[in-house]
Design an enzyme around this catalytic site. Sequence first.
Site, PDB file in Angstrom:
ATOM      1  N   ASN A  10     -11.456  30.131  42.220  1.00 27.73           N
ATOM      2  CA  ASN A  10     -10.092  30.657  42.243  1.00 27.73           C
ATOM      3  C   ASN A  10     -10.084  31.943  43.061  1.00 27.73           C
ATOM      4  O   ASN A  10     -10.558  32.982  42.609  1.00 27.73           O
ATOM      5  CB  ASN A  10      -9.628  30.912  40.801  1.00 27.73           C
ATOM      6  N   GLU A 164     -11.207  30.674  29.378  1.00 24.34           N
ATOM      7  CA  GLU A 164     -11.387  31.962  30.018  1.00 24.34           C
ATOM      8  C   GLU A 164     -11.002  33.080  29.053  1.00 24.34           C
ATOM      9  O   GLU A 164      -9.816  33.374  28.883  1.00 24.34           O
ATOM     10  CB  GLU A 164     -10.484  32.064  31.259  1.00 24.34           C
TER      11      GLU A 164
END
Length: 248
Positions: A10, A164
């Site tokens: 990302n 996460e």
Amino acid sequence: MGRQFFVGGNFKMNGTIKSIKEILDNLNKAKLDPNTEVVVAPPALYLLLAREHLREGLEVAAQNIFDKPSGAFTGEISADQLKDSGITWTILGHSERRVILKEDDEFVAAKTKAALDCGLGVILCCGESLEQREANKTIEVVTKQLKAVADKVKDWSKIVVAYEPIWAIGTGKVATTEQAQEVHKAIREWLAKEVSSEAAEKTRILYGGSVTEKNSGELAKQPDIDGFLVGGASLKPAFVDIINSNQA
């Protein structure tokens, strides 16, 4: 067959045409583990650049989509438009969008359904804040985020879950291997109970939270960690080492 290892990069709001071409060129030339699925997510402006320059076998993800196919939604991109452009994945529910842009569980679920209905794969993010962890609410928070999706989506075959912990993103703090495995195991148990035994067995659960080439090898050995969603380290040459960490 076990679950195929999966590593996503990302890029967040980072990169230029020059620097992203350099990252892609490095990936194209690198000897990558052929058994690991690799997806990179540049800013929306560079999605087509990435798809054009990345070699076959490596995929491109958007960092977000909107939950409608078209219309008067200034600044948004639809799943149909991504598919039309050869983009096969999207990241949804990232904590930065949940926290900064106030996206709630229902909106993330609606976007997930829109992406899946269009045939895109979804990297579905979930995670807790430091306050929630310290209050022993980690599993409660994470499963609530996932339940919103389960209420709208029955087929999880194109969903990859990314756990996460918010307190470990961009802070340099990393959940211990044991902490990460514990949450991944709980997510898999939840999938078995709330979705299906097949979903629990086949759904890849990634860890994301200050993953680097230094900790990825140990994390990759855990039975319920099936890969990584990598932030800042995906902009560096060491991203190749993280992709190959399941070979260690």
